[in-house]
Design a protein around this motif. Structure first.
Motif, PDB file in Angstrom:
ATOM      1  N   GLU A  69       0.920  -0.758  -0.036  1.00 48.19           N
ATOM      2  CA  GLU A  69       0.309  -0.205  -0.134  1.00 48.19           C
ATOM      3  C   GLU A  69       1.233   1.095  -0.351  1.00 48.19           C
ATOM      4  N   ILE A  70       1.825   1.241   1.013  1.00 48.81           N
ATOM      5  CA  ILE A  70       2.799   2.386   1.186  1.00 48.81           C
ATOM      6  C   ILE A  70       3.571   2.233  -0.684  1.00 48.81           C
ATOM      7  N   ALA A  71       3.995   1.510  -0.904  1.00 49.13           N
ATOM      8  CA  ALA A  71       5.082   1.465  -1.710  1.00 49.13           C
ATOM      9  C   ALA A  71       4.361   2.679  -3.182  1.00 49.13           C
ATOM     10  N   THR A  72       3.479   1.659  -3.081  1.00 52.22           N
ATOM     11  CA  THR A  72       2.106   1.587  -4.300  1.00 52.22           C
ATOM     12  C   THR A  72       1.726   3.378  -4.186  1.00 52.22           C
ATOM     13  N   TRP A  73       1.529   3.489  -2.858  1.00 52.70           N
ATOM     14  CA  TRP A  73       1.193   5.206  -2.991  1.00 52.70           C
ATOM     15  C   TRP A  73       2.582   5.891  -3.289  1.00 52.70           C
ATOM     16  N   LEU A  74       3.375   5.883  -2.834  1.00 49.23           N
ATOM     17  CA  LEU A  74       4.697   6.764  -2.996  1.00 49.23           C
ATOM     18  C   LEU A  74       4.556   6.866  -4.894  1.00 49.23           C
ATOM     19  N   THR A  75       4.610   5.671  -5.254  1.00 52.08           N
ATOM     20  CA  THR A  75       5.347   5.724  -6.315  1.00 52.08           C
ATOM     21  C   THR A  75       4.372   6.226  -7.687  1.00 52.08           C
ATOM     22  N   LEU A  76       3.162   6.418  -6.773  1.00 50.80           N
ATOM     23  CA  LEU A  76       1.732   7.352  -7.831  1.00 50.80           C
ATOM     24  C   LEU A  76       1.606   8.748  -7.515  1.00 50.80           C
ATOM     25  N   ASN A  77       1.992   8.807  -6.740  1.00 43.80           N
ATOM     26  CA  ASN A  77       2.333  10.929  -5.773  1.00 43.80           C
ATOM     27  C   ASN A  77       3.741  10.958  -5.595  1.00 43.80           C
ATOM     28  N   HIS A  78       5.010  10.507  -6.007  1.00 45.27           N
ATOM     29  CA  HIS A  78       6.008  11.416  -5.346  1.00 45.27           C
ATOM     30  C   HIS A  78       6.477  12.562  -6.218  1.00 45.27           C
ATOM     31  N   GLY A  79       5.841  12.437  -7.197  1.00 45.23           N
ATOM     32  CA  GLY A  79       5.846  13.576  -8.292  1.00 45.23           C
ATOM     33  C   GLY A  79       7.598  13.855  -8.530  1.00 45.23           C
TER      34      GLY A  79
END
Length: 116
Positions: A69-79
């Motif tokens: 969950e966290i790795a996916t979110w960071l991948t999509l939202n790290h800018g």
């Protein structure tokens, strides 16, 4: 030597930034806290290189069950920010050098800070 997933006690994600991206990094940090409150521990906001990290950074610590969950979110939202992620197995040099995952660009770590 084979490493088992049961050897992973936790994960760390380190968000890298510099003076020019400081405000962006802080805004992302606030979004992470709002999104994952109770699922992670947020580290300090370091405005200098710390340990093996060549840039300013902050750490997100979380248990293995939250990795996807966290790795996916960071991948999509790290800018435009780069994220260095590694497991914690009790072998710090190996975890940082051989088992790392990068989101965005990779950077050269100061492995001497880990005894490597």
């Amino acid at each position: 030597m084979e490493i088992s997933v049961t050897d992973v006690a936790s994960w760390h994600a380190h968000v890298y930034f510099d003076a020019a991206s400081r405000d962006t990094a802080f805004a992302l940090r606030e979004r992470i806290v709002a999104t994952f409150d109770g699922k992670m521990d947020m580290g300090r906001f370091h405005e200098r290189p710390v340990g093996p990290h060549p840039q300013w950074s902050y750490q997100i610590a979380f248990d293995p069950q939250h990795l996807a969950e966290i790795a996916t979110w960071l991948t999509l939202n790290h800018g435009a920010l780069d994220v260095f992620m590694h497991p914690n197995t009790g072998h710090s040099l190996r975890d940082h050098r051989d088992c790392a995952v990068w989101i965005g660009r990779s950077h050269v770590l100061n492995l001497a800070a880990l005894g490597g």
